[in-house]
Design a protein around this motif. Structure first.
Motif, PDB file in Angstrom:
ATOM      1  N   LEU A  62      42.789   1.754 125.286  1.00 23.41           N
ATOM      2  CA  LEU A  62      41.607   2.610 125.319  1.00 23.41           C
ATOM      3  C   LEU A  62      41.990   4.076 125.139  1.00 23.41           C
ATOM      4  O   LEU A  62      43.156   4.459 125.277  1.00 23.41           O
ATOM      5  CB  LEU A  62      40.867   2.426 126.644  1.00 23.41           C
ATOM      6  CG  LEU A  62      40.396   1.014 126.974  1.00 23.41           C
ATOM      7  CD1 LEU A  62      39.661   1.009 128.319  1.00 23.41           C
ATOM      8  CD2 LEU A  62      39.492   0.462 125.879  1.00 23.41           C
ATOM      9  N   ALA A  63      40.975   4.896 124.861  1.00 21.45           N
ATOM     10  CA  ALA A  63      41.191   6.335 124.706  1.00 21.45           C
ATOM     11  C   ALA A  63      41.758   6.943 125.982  1.00 21.45           C
ATOM     12  O   ALA A  63      42.595   7.849 125.932  1.00 21.45           O
ATOM     13  CB  ALA A  63      39.872   7.014 124.335  1.00 21.45           C
ATOM     14  N   ASP A 154      41.436   2.246 118.231  1.00 17.43           N
ATOM     15  CA  ASP A 154      41.013   1.972 116.850  1.00 17.43           C
ATOM     16  C   ASP A 154      39.698   2.671 116.529  1.00 17.43           C
ATOM     17  O   ASP A 154      39.519   3.218 115.433  1.00 17.43           O
ATOM     18  CB  ASP A 154      40.862   0.466 116.629  1.00 17.43           C
ATOM     19  CG  ASP A 154      42.199  -0.250 116.555  1.00 17.43           C
ATOM     20  OD1 ASP A 154      43.218   0.441 116.355  1.00 17.43           O
ATOM     21  OD2 ASP A 154      42.226  -1.481 116.705  1.00 17.43           O
ATOM     22  N   ALA A 155      38.759   2.652 117.487  1.00 19.77           N
ATOM     23  CA  ALA A 155      37.468   3.312 117.276  1.00 19.77           C
ATOM     24  C   ALA A 155      37.655   4.825 117.139  1.00 19.77           C
ATOM     25  O   ALA A 155      37.005   5.467 116.307  1.00 19.77           O
ATOM     26  CB  ALA A 155      36.523   2.996 118.424  1.00 19.77           C
ATOM     27  N   ASP A 186      48.447  11.636 119.317  1.00 19.03           N
ATOM     28  CA  ASP A 186      48.285  10.797 120.511  1.00 19.03           C
ATOM     29  C   ASP A 186      47.835   9.388 120.139  1.00 19.03           C
ATOM     30  O   ASP A 186      48.317   8.400 120.694  1.00 19.03           O
ATOM     31  CB  ASP A 186      47.262  11.421 121.466  1.00 19.03           C
ATOM     32  CG  ASP A 186      47.694  12.781 121.991  1.00 19.03           C
ATOM     33  OD1 ASP A 186      48.901  12.981 122.177  1.00 19.03           O
ATOM     34  OD2 ASP A 186      46.813  13.633 122.196  1.00 19.03           O
ATOM     35  N   LEU A 187      46.912   9.297 119.195  1.00 18.28           N
ATOM     36  CA  LEU A 187      46.380   7.995 118.793  1.00 18.28           C
ATOM     37  C   LEU A 187      47.420   7.172 118.025  1.00 18.28           C
ATOM     38  O   LEU A 187      47.515   5.954 118.211  1.00 18.28           O
ATOM     39  CB  LEU A 187      45.129   8.178 117.932  1.00 18.28           C
ATOM     40  CG  LEU A 187      43.924   8.812 118.640  1.00 18.28           C
ATOM     41  CD1 LEU A 187      42.730   8.885 117.693  1.00 18.28           C
ATOM     42  CD2 LEU A 187      43.545   8.031 119.886  1.00 18.28           C
ATOM     43  N   VAL A 188      48.197   7.849 117.173  1.00 13.02           N
ATOM     44  CA  VAL A 188      49.245   7.140 116.430  1.00 13.02           C
ATOM     45  C   VAL A 188      50.285   6.577 117.402  1.00 13.02           C
ATOM     46  O   VAL A 188      50.709   5.419 117.282  1.00 13.02           O
ATOM     47  CB  VAL A 188      49.914   8.070 115.400  1.00 13.02           C
ATOM     48  CG1 VAL A 188      51.158   7.410 114.812  1.00 13.02           C
ATOM     49  CG2 VAL A 188      48.939   8.425 114.287  1.00 13.02           C
ATOM     50  N   VAL A 192      51.053   2.576 117.844  1.00 16.29           N
ATOM     51  CA  VAL A 192      52.400   2.031 117.648  1.00 16.29           C
ATOM     52  C   VAL A 192      52.867   1.285 118.897  1.00 16.29           C
ATOM     53  O   VAL A 192      53.436   0.191 118.810  1.00 16.29           O
ATOM     54  CB  VAL A 192      53.391   3.159 117.291  1.00 16.29           C
ATOM     55  CG1 VAL A 192      54.827   2.645 117.335  1.00 16.29           C
ATOM     56  CG2 VAL A 192      53.084   3.734 115.921  1.00 16.29           C
ATOM     57  N   ALA A 193      52.620   1.877 120.076  1.00 14.98           N
ATOM     58  CA  ALA A 193      53.015   1.231 121.335  1.00 14.98           C
ATOM     59  C   ALA A 193      52.299  -0.108 121.509  1.00 14.98           C
ATOM     60  O   ALA A 193      52.889  -1.089 121.983  1.00 14.98           O
ATOM     61  CB  ALA A 193      52.712   2.155 122.510  1.00 14.98           C
ATOM     62  N   GLU A 194      51.021  -0.159 121.135  1.00  9.32           N
ATOM     63  CA  GLU A 194      50.255  -1.407 121.255  1.00  9.32           C
ATOM     64  C   GLU A 194      50.820  -2.479 120.327  1.00  9.32           C
ATOM     65  O   GLU A 194      50.958  -3.644 120.716  1.00  9.32           O
ATOM     66  CB  GLU A 194      48.784  -1.153 120.915  1.00  9.32           C
ATOM     67  CG  GLU A 194      47.898  -2.390 121.039  1.00  9.32           C
ATOM     68  CD  GLU A 194      46.442  -2.100 120.733  1.00  9.32           C
ATOM     69  OE1 GLU A 194      45.758  -3.010 120.242  1.00  9.32           O
ATOM     70  OE2 GLU A 194      45.996  -0.965 120.984  1.00  9.32           O
ATOM     71  N   LYS A 195      51.167  -2.085 119.083  1.00  8.20           N
ATOM     72  CA  LYS A 195      51.725  -3.051 118.137  1.00  8.20           C
ATOM     73  C   LYS A 195      53.086  -3.548 118.611  1.00  8.20           C
ATOM     74  O   LYS A 195      53.406  -4.742 118.481  1.00  8.20           O
ATOM     75  CB  LYS A 195      51.843  -2.420 116.747  1.00  8.20           C
ATOM     76  CG  LYS A 195      50.524  -1.994 116.118  1.00  8.20           C
ATOM     77  CD  LYS A 195      49.585  -3.173 115.941  1.00  8.20           C
ATOM     78  CE  LYS A 195      48.273  -2.766 115.294  1.00  8.20           C
ATOM     79  NZ  LYS A 195      47.431  -1.914 116.154  1.00  8.20           N
TER      80      LYS A 195
END
Length: 216
Positions: A62-63, A154-155, A186-188, A192-195
């Motif tokens: 999440l954000a 992603d959103a 921050d989002l990238v 990457v951490a999620e993948k």
């Protein structure tokens, strides 16, 4: 008398034959029932096995998770819109960030100001940053693209890409108060951490280490 004896013997033989046939039929039916039950148990075992060995899922980032790992979480990312642009640029340099949330005297969000605003509206036009107020170059709240802490990474990335922006203020759903700031970096990092987490879980699962619990 002979006729009766023959008839009696025939009847006994007929009864015996029927009894034998009935016994054989009952045995066949019993074996068929056991086979059916065994097949049902095997089918149920297969279904249970398929359910037990389904691939694990990964919770969506999440954000709020991305913000917790952001540099913005450690600084005051707001600036009064009556401040000079020079003060704003100083904070950009001091905090090593490229955007700040602008607020009024009551602390309400009025917009954002970025390095891009400085370059396009001050440097290129030859204006003096010390004589220009932040509110003169900032992007106003009515035109802002924002996100909720409950939005997925992603959103948030979709919002950035679709609107060609590099920062998203995080606003509470109920009050509309600003509670954070996210940059594209921050989002990238979060994506990457999620993948990487997904790859590790699936690898552990494939190797039989327990996909839900990692390799420990």
């Amino acid at each position: 008398m002979l006729s009766r004896a023959v008839t009696s013997i025939a009847l006994r033989r007929g009864i015996a034959s029927c009894s034998t046939n009935f016994t054989q039929t009952s045995s066949v039916l019993s074996n068929s029932s056991r086979t059916s039950n065994n097949n049902n148990h095997f089918s149920a075992a297969q279904t249970s096995s398929r359910r037990s060995f389904s691939a694990p899922s990964v919770e969506e980032t999440l954000a709020s998770d991305a913000y917790a790992a952001s540099c913005y979480v450690e600084i005051d990312y707001t600036i009064n819109d009556e401040s000079s642009v020079y003060d704003c640029v100083e904070r950009f340099s001091a905090f090593n960030v490229g955007c700040l949330v602008t607020t009024d005297n009551d602390g309400n969000i009025t917009g954002i100001v970025s390095e891009r605003d400085y370059v396009n509206k001050i440097a290129l036009l030859g204006r003096k940053s010390s004589e220009t107020k932040v509110k003169e170059i900032s992007t106003k709240a009515s035109n802002l693209v924002t996100a909720s802490p409950k939005d997925s990474v992603d959103a948030c990335m979709y919002k950035m890409l679709s609107k060609d922006v590099r920062h998203l203020p995080l606003l509470e759903d109920e009050s509309g108060k600003v509670v954070g700031m996210l940059s594209i970096k921050d989002l990238v990092k979060a994506a990457v951490a999620e993948k990487e987490k997904t790859i590790k879980i699936l690898s552990d699962f494939a190797l039989g280490k327990g996909g839900h619990f990692g390799s420990e």
